[in-house]
Scaffold this motif. Structure first.
Motif, PDB file in Angstrom:
ATOM      1  N   SER A 228      69.676  55.776  12.799  1.00 52.16           N
ATOM      2  CA  SER A 228      69.634  54.636  12.146  1.00 52.16           C
ATOM      3  C   SER A 228      70.216  54.823  10.768  1.00 52.16           C
ATOM      4  O   SER A 228      70.749  55.923  10.252  1.00 52.16           O
ATOM      5  N   GLY A 229      69.778  53.754   9.880  1.00 49.04           N
ATOM      6  CA  GLY A 229      70.379  53.801   8.374  1.00 49.04           C
ATOM      7  C   GLY A 229      69.567  54.726   7.719  1.00 49.04           C
ATOM      8  O   GLY A 229      70.122  55.041   6.604  1.00 49.04           O
ATOM      9  N   TRP A 230      68.350  55.256   8.291  1.00 54.37           N
ATOM     10  CA  TRP A 230      67.804  56.432   7.504  1.00 54.37           C
ATOM     11  C   TRP A 230      68.765  57.396   7.312  1.00 54.37           C
ATOM     12  O   TRP A 230      68.490  58.233   6.249  1.00 54.37           O
ATOM     13  N   LEU A 231      69.756  57.903   7.867  1.00 58.69           N
ATOM     14  CA  LEU A 231      70.665  59.075   8.173  1.00 58.69           C
ATOM     15  C   LEU A 231      71.393  58.821   6.914  1.00 58.69           C
ATOM     16  O   LEU A 231      71.680  59.956   6.116  1.00 58.69           O
ATOM     17  N   LEU A 232      71.873  57.666   6.779  1.00 62.86           N
ATOM     18  CA  LEU A 232      73.110  57.549   5.630  1.00 62.86           C
ATOM     19  C   LEU A 232      72.364  57.198   4.285  1.00 62.86           C
ATOM     20  O   LEU A 232      73.106  57.024   3.453  1.00 62.86           O
ATOM     21  N   MET A 233      71.303  56.746   4.261  1.00 62.95           N
ATOM     22  CA  MET A 233      70.607  56.198   3.097  1.00 62.95           C
ATOM     23  C   MET A 233      69.186  56.766   2.829  1.00 62.95           C
ATOM     24  O   MET A 233      69.184  57.401   1.612  1.00 62.95           O
ATOM     25  N   GLY A 234      68.357  56.885   3.685  1.00 60.10           N
ATOM     26  CA  GLY A 234      66.944  57.517   3.297  1.00 60.10           C
ATOM     27  C   GLY A 234      67.130  58.906   3.211  1.00 60.10           C
ATOM     28  O   GLY A 234      66.636  59.537   2.208  1.00 60.10           O
ATOM     29  N   LEU A 235      67.853  59.690   3.878  1.00 59.50           N
ATOM     30  CA  LEU A 235      67.936  60.946   3.674  1.00 59.50           C
ATOM     31  C   LEU A 235      68.582  61.421   2.550  1.00 59.50           C
ATOM     32  O   LEU A 235      68.137  62.255   1.740  1.00 59.50           O
ATOM     33  N   PRO A 236      70.031  60.965   2.220  1.00 64.47           N
ATOM     34  CA  PRO A 236      70.455  61.318   1.129  1.00 64.47           C
ATOM     35  C   PRO A 236      69.788  60.819  -0.260  1.00 64.47           C
ATOM     36  O   PRO A 236      69.977  61.377  -1.001  1.00 64.47           O
ATOM     37  N   GLY A 237      68.932  59.725  -0.099  1.00 63.32           N
ATOM     38  CA  GLY A 237      68.242  59.235  -1.215  1.00 63.32           C
ATOM     39  C   GLY A 237      67.154  60.087  -1.773  1.00 63.32           C
ATOM     40  O   GLY A 237      67.053  60.422  -2.847  1.00 63.32           O
TER      41      GLY A 237
ATOM     42  N   PHE B 147      89.867  49.034   1.729  1.00 62.91           N
ATOM     43  CA  PHE B 147      89.544  48.662   3.109  1.00 62.91           C
ATOM     44  C   PHE B 147      89.058  49.893   3.999  1.00 62.91           C
ATOM     45  O   PHE B 147      88.124  49.803   4.710  1.00 62.91           O
ATOM     46  N   PHE B 148      89.535  51.149   3.426  1.00 60.57           N
ATOM     47  CA  PHE B 148      88.833  52.297   4.108  1.00 60.57           C
ATOM     48  C   PHE B 148      87.184  52.303   3.627  1.00 60.57           C
ATOM     49  O   PHE B 148      86.340  52.948   4.277  1.00 60.57           O
ATOM     50  N   CYS B 149      86.891  51.923   2.431  1.00 63.00           N
ATOM     51  CA  CYS B 149      85.537  51.915   1.973  1.00 63.00           C
ATOM     52  C   CYS B 149      84.691  51.011   2.725  1.00 63.00           C
ATOM     53  O   CYS B 149      83.717  51.410   3.525  1.00 63.00           O
ATOM     54  N   GLY B 150      85.411  49.863   3.226  1.00 62.24           N
ATOM     55  CA  GLY B 150      84.822  48.948   3.998  1.00 62.24           C
ATOM     56  C   GLY B 150      84.427  49.461   5.562  1.00 62.24           C
ATOM     57  O   GLY B 150      83.291  49.231   6.272  1.00 62.24           O
ATOM     58  N   LEU B 151      85.527  50.424   5.915  1.00 65.98           N
ATOM     59  CA  LEU B 151      85.343  51.007   7.112  1.00 65.98           C
ATOM     60  C   LEU B 151      84.279  52.074   7.265  1.00 65.98           C
ATOM     61  O   LEU B 151      83.352  52.011   8.105  1.00 65.98           O
ATOM     62  N   VAL B 152      84.212  52.699   6.134  1.00 68.38           N
ATOM     63  CA  VAL B 152      83.055  53.788   6.167  1.00 68.38           C
ATOM     64  C   VAL B 152      81.584  53.161   5.955  1.00 68.38           C
ATOM     65  O   VAL B 152      80.704  53.778   6.519  1.00 68.38           O
ATOM     66  N   VAL B 153      81.604  52.173   5.014  1.00 67.73           N
ATOM     67  CA  VAL B 153      80.240  51.567   4.833  1.00 67.73           C
ATOM     68  C   VAL B 153      79.894  50.695   6.016  1.00 67.73           C
ATOM     69  O   VAL B 153      78.441  50.433   6.102  1.00 67.73           O
ATOM     70  N   SER B 154      80.866  50.672   6.776  1.00 64.73           N
ATOM     71  CA  SER B 154      80.265  49.903   8.006  1.00 64.73           C
ATOM     72  C   SER B 154      79.301  51.028   8.903  1.00 64.73           C
ATOM     73  O   SER B 154      78.846  50.527   9.780  1.00 64.73           O
ATOM     74  N   GLY B 155      79.541  52.020   8.724  1.00 64.87           N
ATOM     75  CA  GLY B 155      78.898  53.135   9.167  1.00 64.87           C
ATOM     76  C   GLY B 155      77.285  52.882   8.959  1.00 64.87           C
ATOM     77  O   GLY B 155      76.549  53.127   9.931  1.00 64.87           O
ATOM     78  N   ILE B 156      77.081  52.438   7.769  1.00 63.01           N
ATOM     79  CA  ILE B 156      75.555  52.194   7.444  1.00 63.01           C
ATOM     80  C   ILE B 156      75.125  50.905   8.058  1.00 63.01           C
ATOM     81  O   ILE B 156      74.067  51.147   8.901  1.00 63.01           O
TER      82      ILE B 156
END
Length: 520
Positions: free
Chosen positions: A59-68, A348-357
């Protein structure tokens, strides 16, 4: 909106359109039967099974919770948690996946985890099924809320838009494709989302090292923070009365490193125990088309997980070197991946990457919604209230449940200062302690009785709640992550109660003795 924001939004809209279309594509097939809707007809291949299991799990935990966590207090908490998760993932694929695939088919073709427990013990009164379904509703509602928090923080950080509004809009998008397409749409989008998450983590990891001035400069800066890169110490930010880290001359202030002893290391490793009871992962084991493909799935899943976890932890650490004073609380630090993406990538690539979140939050919350819907519709509505319910009625009940959990999850996610890491850790412990010991003993110990199963499930759930609220604040060894005592106590209770009660009926023992012969 400035031009760069337009390109970010454009890239994300393309992504959203793709996943919603997938829901429509699979709508007809998924609605053909409840087994198709909830389990995809047991037809998933190894790639789809592996990436769907891991994407829905992280989930978003991997891209936000853990790095935080890594950004705010350094390597120790994030590192030991990641190690525990990697070990737990491997053991779950190794010792549970094949047996559950076979036994779930033997146990009256069970299509949900509560189904499996009830059919495994020939529970004609559906006691196990009902308790398991209620536990799923409780903890998955909390889990779903954590995903909605992720979505709200994503858009609030990227564009400065209203957190609550964007959280609700994101939740509705998840709801739509889960509502329409069922399990196949969820797993197919998980394949896309798992690939996107992997690409996003790798891209930002490499880019952040470059932005920090290379490996040597990054390591030198982080070593200057007491305990930041240690596995046996923890960095201690100096905070003011409002709980925000103090900054002087553009640099955040830290006290002397705090001790990171055996209790906290064990707590981090204990996260791995949660996998044995995680419904969103276990359901993937049940849906793979043949048990012989599990070995390949395990290899794919482990490569994905190890690279993704390592990248997530490193992004949090390196983020402290790139933007040292950007985030002053752990809750705000969970946006470090988003800010780095905005800094390092073309719009544009930022949009694709943050779509990962958003992808991560969508893949998980859709799984949580679907499993909760199946728990109510298949296990409570059909299992208890209307045993002659048709497939059409079951799916209507499931979709009503999805709507109710969507509303409740949004309500719980309204607090923008909620910590994704803390929310997930509580729900993770609840599932791990409630279902994990029972799953292992159901697959490996023929003497397990239904009375033991009921006692163990309730013991695990209650221990997590009581330990978290009343015992953990005492500190010392009592401060250990509630999953560990909950898991151990549940395991002991199942064994003791099973030995004190009459052994299972002969037909239950016959099922156990022959289930490994299936799907050969």
């Amino acid at each position: 909106m400035i031009e760069s924001d337009v390109w970010v939004v454009f890239a994300m809209l393309i992504y959203f359109a793709v996943v919603v279309c997938i829901g429509f594509v699979y709508a007809k097939r998924s609605n053909s039967s409840s087994e198709e809707y909830f389990l995809g007809g047991r037809g998933l291949g190894p790639w789809l099974t592996a990436l769907s299991a891991e994407a829905s799990d992280m989930s978003g935990w991997l891209l936000m919770g853990l790095p935080g966590v890594a950004y705010f207090t350094g390597a120790s908490d994030a590192m030991w948690t990641a190690i525990g998760l990697a070990i737990g993932t491997y053991l779950n694929w190794k010792f549970v996946a094949k047996r559950l695939r076979k036994y779930s088919e033997k146990a009256n073709n069970s299509i949900t985890v509560p189904d499996f427990f009830s059919n495994r013990f020939h529970d004609g009164k559906h006691v196990l099924m009902t308790i398991a379904a209620l536990i799923i509703i409780l903890f998955f509602t909390i889990y779903t809320a954590s995903c909605f928090v992720t979505v709200g923080k994503l858009f609030a950080t990227l564009f400065g838009w209203d957190y609550a509004t964007m959280m609700i809009i994101g939740a509705i998008i998840v709801f739509l494709y889960t509502f329409l397409g069922g399990y196949l749409s969820v797993c197919t989008t998980d394949l896309i989302q798992g690939s996107l998450m992997f690409f996003a983590l790798a891209t930002i990891f490499v880019g952040s090292v470059t932005a920090a001035g290379g490996v040597d400069n990054t390591v030198a800066f982080l070593q200057s923070i007491p305990g930041f890169l240690s596995g046996t110490e923890i960095a201690v930010p100096i905070v003011d009365e409002a709980g925000k880290q103090v900054v002087e001359n553009g640099q955040p202030l830290f006290a002397e490193a705090g001790a990171y002893g055996l209790v906290t290391i064990v707590s981090g490793l204990a996260w791995g125990l949660g996998y044995f009871g995680m419904p969103q992962v276990l359901i993937r084991f049940m849906s793979i088309r043949h048990s012989s493909e599990i070995k390949k799935s395990r290899l794919i899943a482990m490569i994905w997980l190890v690279v993704s976890l390592s990248s997530a932890v490193c992004i949090g650490l390196i983020g402290r070197a790139v933007i040292p004073a950007e985030f002053l609380t752990q809750a705000s630090a969970e946006s470090v991946f988003i800010v780095l993406s905005r800094m390092l990538l073309p719009s544009f690539f930022c949009g694709l990457v943050v779509s990962g979140i958003f992808a991560a939050a969508m893949s998980s919350s859709s799984s949580y919604l679907l499993i909760s819907g199946s728990a109510v519709a298949n296990n409570i509505f059909k299992g208890l209230l209307k045993r002659d319910a048709t497939d059409s009625q079951v799916m209507i009940a499931a979709r009503v449940t999805l709507t109710a959990i969507l509303i409740l999850g949004c309500f719980l996610a309204l607090d923008q200062d909620s910590s994704i890491f803390n929310i997930v850790s509580y729900a993770w412990a609840g599932f791990g302690a409630s279902f994990g010991p029972l799953m292992l003993l159901s697959l490996y110990w023929r003497r397990t009785t239904m009375q033991g199963a009921v006692a163990g499930m309730l013991t695990g759930a209650c221990t997590v709640v009581v330990w978290n609220m009343f015992i953990k604040p005492l500190g010392g060894w009592f401060g250990v992550y509630e999953l560990l005592p909950g898991f151990v106590l549940a395991l002991v209770v199942i064994v003791v109660v099973s030995l004190l009660t009459p052994e299972p009926k002969q037909e239950v023992l016959d099922d156990f003795d022959t289930y490994m012969e299936l799907d050969v």
